[in-house]
Structures are given as C-alpha cells and as structure tokens.
Design a protein around this motif. Structure first.
Motif, PDB file in Angstrom:
ATOM      1  N   GLY A   6       0.793  -1.217   0.000  1.00 53.62           N
ATOM      2  CA  GLY A   6       0.000   0.000   0.000  1.00 53.62           C
ATOM      3  C   GLY A   6       0.826   1.269   0.000  1.00 53.62           C
ATOM      4  O   GLY A   6       0.296   2.353  -0.249  1.00 53.62           O
ATOM      5  N   TRP A   7       2.118   1.151   0.265  1.00 53.56           N
ATOM      6  CA  TRP A   7       2.985   2.329   0.273  1.00 53.56           C
ATOM      7  C   TRP A   7       3.719   2.451  -1.057  1.00 53.56           C
ATOM      8  O   TRP A   7       3.999   1.457  -1.721  1.00 53.56           O
ATOM      9  N   SER A  21       4.515   7.910   1.496  1.00 52.72           N
ATOM     10  CA  SER A  21       3.057   7.990   1.402  1.00 52.72           C
ATOM     11  C   SER A  21       2.639   9.448   1.438  1.00 52.72           C
ATOM     12  O   SER A  21       3.209  10.245   2.186  1.00 52.72           O
ATOM     13  N   GLY A  22       1.638   9.785   0.649  1.00 52.16           N
ATOM     14  CA  GLY A  22       1.108  11.141   0.693  1.00 52.16           C
ATOM     15  C   GLY A  22       0.448  11.455   2.020  1.00 52.16           C
ATOM     16  O   GLY A  22       0.321  12.610   2.409  1.00 52.16           O
ATOM     17  N   TRP A  23       0.035  10.422   2.745  1.00 54.14           N
ATOM     18  CA  TRP A  23      -0.613  10.631   4.034  1.00 54.14           C
ATOM     19  C   TRP A  23       0.416  10.711   5.177  1.00 54.14           C
ATOM     20  O   TRP A  23       0.359  11.604   6.004  1.00 54.14           O
ATOM     21  N   PHE A  24       1.335   9.745   5.180  1.00 57.07           N
ATOM     22  CA  PHE A  24       2.146   9.560   6.382  1.00 57.07           C
ATOM     23  C   PHE A  24       3.636   9.861   6.181  1.00 57.07           C
ATOM     24  O   PHE A  24       4.441   9.591   7.069  1.00 57.07           O
ATOM     25  N   GLY A  25       3.989  10.368   5.017  1.00 54.75           N
ATOM     26  CA  GLY A  25       5.348  10.855   4.835  1.00 54.75           C
ATOM     27  C   GLY A  25       6.359   9.771   4.510  1.00 54.75           C
ATOM     28  O   GLY A  25       6.043   8.742   3.918  1.00 54.75           O
ATOM     29  N   ILE A  46       9.415   6.975   5.218  1.00 54.58           N
ATOM     30  CA  ILE A  46       9.959   5.956   6.112  1.00 54.58           C
ATOM     31  C   ILE A  46      11.194   5.378   5.435  1.00 54.58           C
ATOM     32  O   ILE A  46      11.206   5.200   4.210  1.00 54.58           O
TER      33      ILE A  46
END
Lengths: 98, 386
Positions: free
Chosen positions: B35-36, B57-61, B63
């Motif tokens: 999903g990432w 991710s556009g949501w969670f930045g 990693i």
C-alpha cells in the motif's frame, strides 16, 4: 487509560493490532497524546506530524466523540469520555486519495 | 551457483524476485510494505544482505526501511525505543531536515519558493561501508547516513550550486540519480530534474554543475546556461568513471571527461526522449535506452516496446524487440527502473508503469516477462549473488 485508534498503515508500521492503550497524565491534550504515542512508538515520529514544526500532516485528521479536532490547537483538552477511556481518540488518514 | 535478486519498487509496495544464474525461473516475494509507494530499494555492494528501502506515502510521509538478512525481515533503523540524552526516543530514520537556513528555489511562476522535503527518490549505498548511504530527495538535496540509516545529514553544498535557479519539472524537483566513483572515493555525481547534473570531488562538501554541451533550445535559449536542464538519468561503467551517459528530457548524450563537456549521441534512435539509461556490465561502450514517443506522450512509439542498444557508446542504435510486446503497448519505463547484473552474459532488467518486469539473460538479445501484473513499477535494482 487513553484508547487510540491508529490508521491501518500506522498500525502496521508500529506493529500493533487493534487499539493502542496509553498511560498518561490527566487531562490529556492533543499534544500530550501525540507525544505519548511517539514516545511509545518512535517509528511513528514524522508520520502523524512534522518532525520539526510538530504540525499535523495535511492528510491526517483527528477525531473524538464524533468531533473533528484536526484544526484545534495542540493544547486542546480531549473530551472527558476519551480521558476516561470510554471513547477512543481516532487518528485517521484523510479521504484524499482521489 | 550464482543467483540474482531483483529489488522492485512499485506504487503499492516492494517485491523481491529471485532466480538462479540461468535467470529463467523466478520466485516473486511481496508485496512488502503493501500500500505504500516504494520509490527505491537497493542493496549494499559490500554486504548484499544489507538492503535499504525508501517507503513513502502522501498521508504519512517518509519511512526508511532496512533489512540485514537479504530482505527476509525489515526494521526502521532508529525507530526502536532508544532514549536520547533528553529522555525522548529518537526515531529519526525518517527525519530529513535541510541544513541551516532552508533557502528558496525557482517556482513555476518565476517567484522564489522555500525548499520542502517530500520524499526520498533514490538510495545509493556506499561502495565500501554498509552503514553509509546517500539519499537523493525531493525537493532536491542529497543526504548521507553513516550509521545504517538511523540519522541523516544533508550535504548542503549541493544546494549552493545555484540552487536558487533550480525549478521543478512536472514530476517534481528531486535528486533522482547518485553515482559513486570506484576509482576516486571522493567523487560523486548526481542528477536533478530540472536542474541538471552536478559533481563533487570532495565527498559531497562542494558541488559544481557539469552541464556544458546540454541543449534545451526553447526552455534554455542561452547555450551556456549552467543549471536548469532536465536531466532524466545518468549512468557510468565502474571501470571508466570519466565516461558517463545521459538520457535527458530530449537527447541522449555522453561525456568522456567527467561531465566537463557533453556531446549528443542520439544518432538513429526513433525518438531521443526517454527516462532510463544503463551500461552493460562487461562492455563499457554498450548502453541501453528505452525511447518514449515524446514529453507529451509518455509511451513507446507505435505501441511497440523496444529497448535500444548501442555497442558503440551511442550514435548507432539497434532495436531489441524479441520477447517484448510489439503492438498495443502504451506503458512507460521510469528513470530508476532499469538495471544490469554482472553475470556472464550480462542480464538486463526493466520494469514498466503497467506492472511488468522484463528480464534478458543475454545482454538484451531476447526478453522474458519475470512478472506481468505488479503495481506500476517505480524502480528496479538487481543484486548478483555469488
């Protein structure tokens, strides 16, 4: 005990199932809940709010007791029902996928 | 028995695909980080079990993930509950903070716009130390870790190379290519869209544009313009570090003096627009590109997916089509989605935006799909395991 519901991807990242339970001082605020989550799960630092400015990431939202707290200031106290653990604090990935 | 391990980054996760040295049967493992967006996955040349991945991710930045066992298990370096001196946990593997005053670059409307970190496009592990990695990021900058990804520091000299004149292209403004020089450990090349190619001769402290000879007659009418060129990819053969090949927005070019001067070698290509370029593992004058119809139509000309190979370092190109779709094919091949192994004969690999990964075990003479239906492929790397 504060109950926190993380979005699917952050649960995977933190390697937790279900709700996250936090022991913390009362009254809990938006800032103190996020501080406590990040202290317990350092891998989540930078994923909910910016590392430096501590501002909420644009597509992350906060809800509690059917209220959207996303735009409230960090010192905002969470509702009594969240503080007592009757209701969870929700961290949600915004519906922004297009 | 030799083996190869493909590290495939896609829009919805990473895949690790393995085969023996024959490169006929493949085992697909994934998706990892499902999903990432996985912009890039790359292994250490000195410790192949050490693999780094950029997960975003556009949501969670951002990693950063690391594996120390060849991709079986992964961890976020620095993500554990290690207490810092002030009592707070660190978790800084995904902390990419520009050094000093953030500064500004050119924006689409001609104004100056502050640098904003968005994601890591490319991870380039050191040639000598598995704990040292360079990261090319958007907005364009280069970072370095020397502790296996726990913390990252910007090499801020790059943005001093006329960074105020760099401008994002349609795909953003990122350091997408990092090339380390085996013969000169202090030399690093990077490429940025839309700023150009840059070289450091002091291990990343200071940088200079190396774009002389690049031509973009409409966007940059001044032929002496030092920055602003939309370089899509550069590639080097490790035995000849002064010779580099470039796929620019338009034009394929080469330099024989470490970027001091480039010359066009597009020759008989059907179109000289494209993204990836790579060099044969054993023949430094054999290079590969995937021509794309135009900057407006990002798919192969005539719906025919063709890799073009030059055995003369450019100018004279041959189409490699055996095993590739020759009708109704409208995929793209992104800049980080081509790689070569070091077996004999050389293996060549590329992934498409349609989710196919193709492999050639004979230097491109013929191709076979390794897998057909992955998410859109962002990057392909290969490890040759002996």
């Amino acid at each position: 005990m504060i109950r926190v519901v993380l979005p699917y991807h952050l649960r995977n990242l933190a390697r937790v199932d279900g709700e996250v339970l936090l022991e913390m001082e009362s009254p809990p605020t938006l800032r103190s809940v996020l501080d406590t989550i990040e202290a317990k799960y350092p891998v989540l630092r930078g994923t909910i709010r910016d590392h430096v400015t501590l501002r909420r990431r644009p597509f992350v939202r906060f809800f509690a007791c059917k209220e959207d707290l996303s735009l409230e200031p960090p010192e905002t106290e969470l509702p009594e029902a969240v503080a007592t653990g009757a209701e969870p604090f929700l961290i949600v990935g915004a519906m922004a996928g297009g | 028995m030799s083996k190869v391990r493909l590290l495939v980054g896609t829009k919805k996760g990473a895949f690790i695909i393995t085969s023996d040295g024959k490169r006929k049967e493949w085992k697909v493992n994934g998706p990892l980080f499902a999903g990432w967006e996985i912009y890039h996955v790359k292994g250490s040349p000195v410790e192949p079990k050490r693999i780094y991945a950029s997960q975003t991710s556009g949501w969670f930045g951002q990693i950063i993930q690391r594996s120390d066992d060849g991709g079986k298990t992964w961890n976020t370096p620095g993500g554990g509950p290690t207490a810092s001196p002030d009592g707070m946990p660190k978790g800084e593997s995904n902390k990419f903070v520009y050094e000093g005053e953030i500064g500004k670059h050119l924006w689409y409307d001609g104004t100056q716009h502050p640098w904003e970190f968005k994601r890591v496009w490319h991870l380039e592990p050191s040639l000598t130390d598995p704990d040292t990695v360079y990261a090319g990021v958007e907005d364009a900058a280069i970072f370095k870790t020397t502790n296996g990804g726990k913390t990252w520091q910007e090499l801020a000299g790059l943005r001093s190379a006329k960074g105020h004149l760099w401008q994002p292209g349609a795909g953003g403004m990122a350091v997408h290519t990092i090339i380390l020089d085996r013969k000169n450990p202090k030399r690093i090349f990077v490429a940025i869209s839309a700023a150009g190619a840059f070289r450091s001769d002091d291990d990343g402290k200071s940088w200079k544009p190396v774009n002389r000879g690049l031509k973009s007659q409409y966007e940059l009418p001044d032929p002496d313009t030092e920055v602003g060129h939309c370089v899509h990819r550069i590639a080097m053969h490790p035995s000849r570090p002064d010779v580099l090949f470039m796929q620019k927005h338009w034009d394929v070019l080469r330099t024989d003096n470490g970027g001091e001067q480039w010359r066009e070698v597009s020759g008989n290509l059907p179109t000289d627009f494209g993204f990836p370029i790579d060099v044969h593992a054993h023949e430094p004058e054999t290079i590969y590109v995937v021509p794309i119809k135009s900057d407006s139509e990002h798919f192969p000309p005539e719906g025919k997916l063709r890799v073009y190979r030059s055995k003369s370092g450019g100018n004279e190109w041959e189409a490699l089509t055996k095993g590739l779709p020759q009708k109704d094919c409208y995929v793209n091949v992104l800049r980080d989605a081509m790689a070569v192994d070091s077996l004999e004969p050389c293996g060549v690999y590329f992934g498409t935006t349609g989710g196919q990964v193709y492999a050639s075990a004979n230097s491109g003479n013929s191709w076979n799909p390794v897998v057909r239906d992955l998410p859109s492929v962002l990057s392909v790397e290969v490890q040759t395991l002996r």
